[in-house]
Motif scaffolding. Structure first.
Motif, PDB file in Angstrom:
ATOM      1  N   ALA A 182      -5.670   0.241   7.336  1.00  0.00           N
ATOM      2  CA  ALA A 182      -5.873  -1.014   6.603  1.00  0.00           C
ATOM      3  C   ALA A 182      -5.092  -2.175   7.211  1.00  0.00           C
ATOM      4  N   HIS A 183      -3.935  -1.859   7.791  1.00  0.00           N
ATOM      5  CA  HIS A 183      -3.051  -2.898   8.352  1.00  0.00           C
ATOM      6  C   HIS A 183      -2.519  -2.429   9.707  1.00  0.00           C
ATOM      7  N   PRO A 184      -3.344  -2.463  10.747  1.00  0.00           N
ATOM      8  CA  PRO A 184      -2.904  -1.957  12.050  1.00  0.00           C
ATOM      9  C   PRO A 184      -1.743  -2.729  12.671  1.00  0.00           C
ATOM     10  N   THR A 185      -1.387  -3.874  12.123  1.00  0.00           N
ATOM     11  CA  THR A 185      -0.224  -4.612  12.623  1.00  0.00           C
ATOM     12  C   THR A 185       1.083  -4.154  11.982  1.00  0.00           C
ATOM     13  N   SER A 186       1.028  -3.193  11.082  1.00  0.00           N
ATOM     14  CA  SER A 186       2.204  -2.725  10.358  1.00  0.00           C
ATOM     15  C   SER A 186       3.065  -1.792  11.208  1.00  0.00           C
ATOM     16  N   SER A 187       4.255  -2.237  11.562  1.00  0.00           N
ATOM     17  CA  SER A 187       5.196  -1.351  12.260  1.00  0.00           C
ATOM     18  C   SER A 187       5.615  -0.189  11.375  1.00  0.00           C
ATOM     19  N   LEU A 188       5.757  -0.461  10.087  1.00  0.00           N
ATOM     20  CA  LEU A 188       6.202   0.575   9.159  1.00  0.00           C
ATOM     21  C   LEU A 188       5.214   1.727   9.095  1.00  0.00           C
ATOM     22  N   ALA A 189       3.938   1.451   8.990  1.00  0.00           N
ATOM     23  CA  ALA A 189       2.942   2.526   8.933  1.00  0.00           C
ATOM     24  C   ALA A 189       2.990   3.378  10.200  1.00  0.00           C
ATOM     25  N   TRP A 190       3.081   2.729  11.366  1.00  0.00           N
ATOM     26  CA  TRP A 190       3.135   3.471  12.632  1.00  0.00           C
ATOM     27  C   TRP A 190       4.436   4.253  12.735  1.00  0.00           C
ATOM     28  N   ALA A 191       5.538   3.682  12.249  1.00  0.00           N
ATOM     29  CA  ALA A 191       6.813   4.405  12.275  1.00  0.00           C
ATOM     30  C   ALA A 191       6.746   5.655  11.414  1.00  0.00           C
ATOM     31  N   LEU A 192       6.136   5.549  10.243  1.00  0.00           N
ATOM     32  CA  LEU A 192       5.998   6.727   9.373  1.00  0.00           C
ATOM     33  C   LEU A 192       5.140   7.800  10.025  1.00  0.00           C
ATOM     34  N   LEU A 193       4.057   7.399  10.676  1.00  0.00           N
ATOM     35  CA  LEU A 193       3.228   8.361  11.403  1.00  0.00           C
ATOM     36  C   LEU A 193       4.032   9.018  12.519  1.00  0.00           C
ATOM     37  N   ALA A 194       4.837   8.239  13.227  1.00  0.00           N
ATOM     38  CA  ALA A 194       5.661   8.770  14.321  1.00  0.00           C
ATOM     39  C   ALA A 194       6.708   9.750  13.796  1.00  0.00           C
ATOM     40  N   GLU A 195       7.358   9.386  12.704  1.00  0.00           N
ATOM     41  CA  GLU A 195       8.380  10.268  12.132  1.00  0.00           C
ATOM     42  C   GLU A 195       7.771  11.599  11.695  1.00  0.00           C
ATOM     43  N   ALA A 196       6.606  11.538  11.067  1.00  0.00           N
ATOM     44  CA  ALA A 196       5.956  12.774  10.617  1.00  0.00           C
ATOM     45  C   ALA A 196       5.546  13.635  11.807  1.00  0.00           C
ATOM     46  N   LEU A 200       0.835  -1.210   0.000  1.00  0.00           N
ATOM     47  CA  LEU A 200       0.000   0.000   0.000  1.00  0.00           C
ATOM     48  C   LEU A 200       0.863   1.251   0.000  1.00  0.00           C
ATOM     49  N   LEU A 201       1.854   1.271   0.884  1.00  0.00           N
ATOM     50  CA  LEU A 201       2.730   2.441   0.984  1.00  0.00           C
ATOM     51  C   LEU A 201       3.525   2.639  -0.293  1.00  0.00           C
ATOM     52  N   ASP A 202       4.028   1.544  -0.855  1.00  0.00           N
ATOM     53  CA  ASP A 202       4.763   1.642  -2.126  1.00  0.00           C
ATOM     54  C   ASP A 202       3.865   2.159  -3.244  1.00  0.00           C
ATOM     55  N   GLY A 203       2.574   1.886  -3.145  1.00  0.00           N
ATOM     56  CA  GLY A 203       1.606   2.354  -4.141  1.00  0.00           C
ATOM     57  C   GLY A 203       1.136   3.777  -3.920  1.00  0.00           C
ATOM     58  N   GLY A 204       1.651   4.437  -2.875  1.00  0.00           N
ATOM     59  CA  GLY A 204       1.321   5.838  -2.655  1.00  0.00           C
ATOM     60  C   GLY A 204       0.288   6.104  -1.572  1.00  0.00           C
ATOM     61  N   ALA A 205      -0.155   5.081  -0.867  1.00  0.00           N
ATOM     62  CA  ALA A 205      -1.110   5.291   0.217  1.00  0.00           C
ATOM     63  C   ALA A 205      -0.452   6.099   1.334  1.00  0.00           C
ATOM     64  N   SER A 206      -1.252   6.859   2.037  1.00  0.00           N
ATOM     65  CA  SER A 206      -0.736   7.597   3.188  1.00  0.00           C
ATOM     66  C   SER A 206      -0.450   6.621   4.324  1.00  0.00           C
ATOM     67  N   ALA A 207       0.415   7.038   5.237  1.00  0.00           N
ATOM     68  CA  ALA A 207       0.708   6.207   6.411  1.00  0.00           C
ATOM     69  C   ALA A 207      -0.554   5.991   7.239  1.00  0.00           C
ATOM     70  N   GLU A 208      -1.409   7.003   7.323  1.00  0.00           N
ATOM     71  CA  GLU A 208      -2.653   6.859   8.079  1.00  0.00           C
ATOM     72  C   GLU A 208      -3.559   5.802   7.442  1.00  0.00           C
ATOM     73  N   ASP A 209      -3.710   5.864   6.128  1.00  0.00           N
ATOM     74  CA  ASP A 209      -4.527   4.852   5.437  1.00  0.00           C
ATOM     75  C   ASP A 209      -3.919   3.463   5.570  1.00  0.00           C
ATOM     76  N   ALA A 210      -2.583   3.381   5.506  1.00  0.00           N
ATOM     77  CA  ALA A 210      -1.912   2.086   5.643  1.00  0.00           C
ATOM     78  C   ALA A 210      -2.103   1.523   7.048  1.00  0.00           C
ATOM     79  N   ALA A 211      -2.004   2.366   8.068  1.00  0.00           N
ATOM     80  CA  ALA A 211      -2.210   1.910   9.452  1.00  0.00           C
ATOM     81  C   ALA A 211      -3.658   1.472   9.667  1.00  0.00           C
TER      82      ALA A 211
END
Length: 138
Positions: free
Chosen positions: A34-48, A21-32
């Motif tokens: 859709a996939h709340p188990t994703s460490s990457l999505a939460w990390a991107l939200l934290a970094e932002a 999803l993220l590689d396809g351009g989805a936002s970190a919020e949308d990725a989190a």
């Protein structure tokens, strides 16, 4: 070279569930979402959030990514210690969440947590740990 029999084998996580999803351009919020188990999505939200100076939100996002990553590590056979190499791309979401957690812990004065995270990073992948024994806010 002799193999170190006392150190556990590196833990290599499977692909992050939100990576496509993220590689396809989805936002970190949308990725989190859709996939709340994703460490990457939460990390991107934290970094932002951290980059915007919202350290309390960054701490919450990073803590979530860290705990989701611990769950994934345990499923992958990790026993609480040992290498989690950063050069293995699926490990990067967890490690990024951990790095942000250390930075924001230091920024909000949670120094014991920042020190513990520095030690965790040093054990996971020595190249990631801050050189001064504590995570630094940036």
């Amino acid at each position: 070279m002799r193999e170190n029999l006392l150190r556990p084998e590196p833990t290599l996580l499977p692909p992050d569930p939100a990576a496509n999803l993220l590689d396809g351009g989805a936002s970190a919020e949308d990725a989190a979402r859709a996939h709340p188990t994703s460490s990457l999505a939460w990390a991107l939200l934290a970094e932002a959030a951290h980059a915007e100076g919202r350290d309390i939100a960054a701490y919450a996002y990073a803590r979530t990514g860290y705990h989701r990553g611990l769950d994934a590590l345990r499923k992958a056979g990790w026993r609480g210690a040992g290498p989690i190499p950063h050069d293995h791309i699926p490990n990067q979401g967890f490690l990024r969440a951990l790095m942000v957690l250390g930075k924001v812990a230091a920024a909000i004065g949670e120094n014991d947590e920042a020190t513990r995270i520095t030690e965790f990073l040093r054990d996971a992948d020595p190249d990631l740990a801050p050189k001064d024994d504590s995570c630094q806010s940036s």
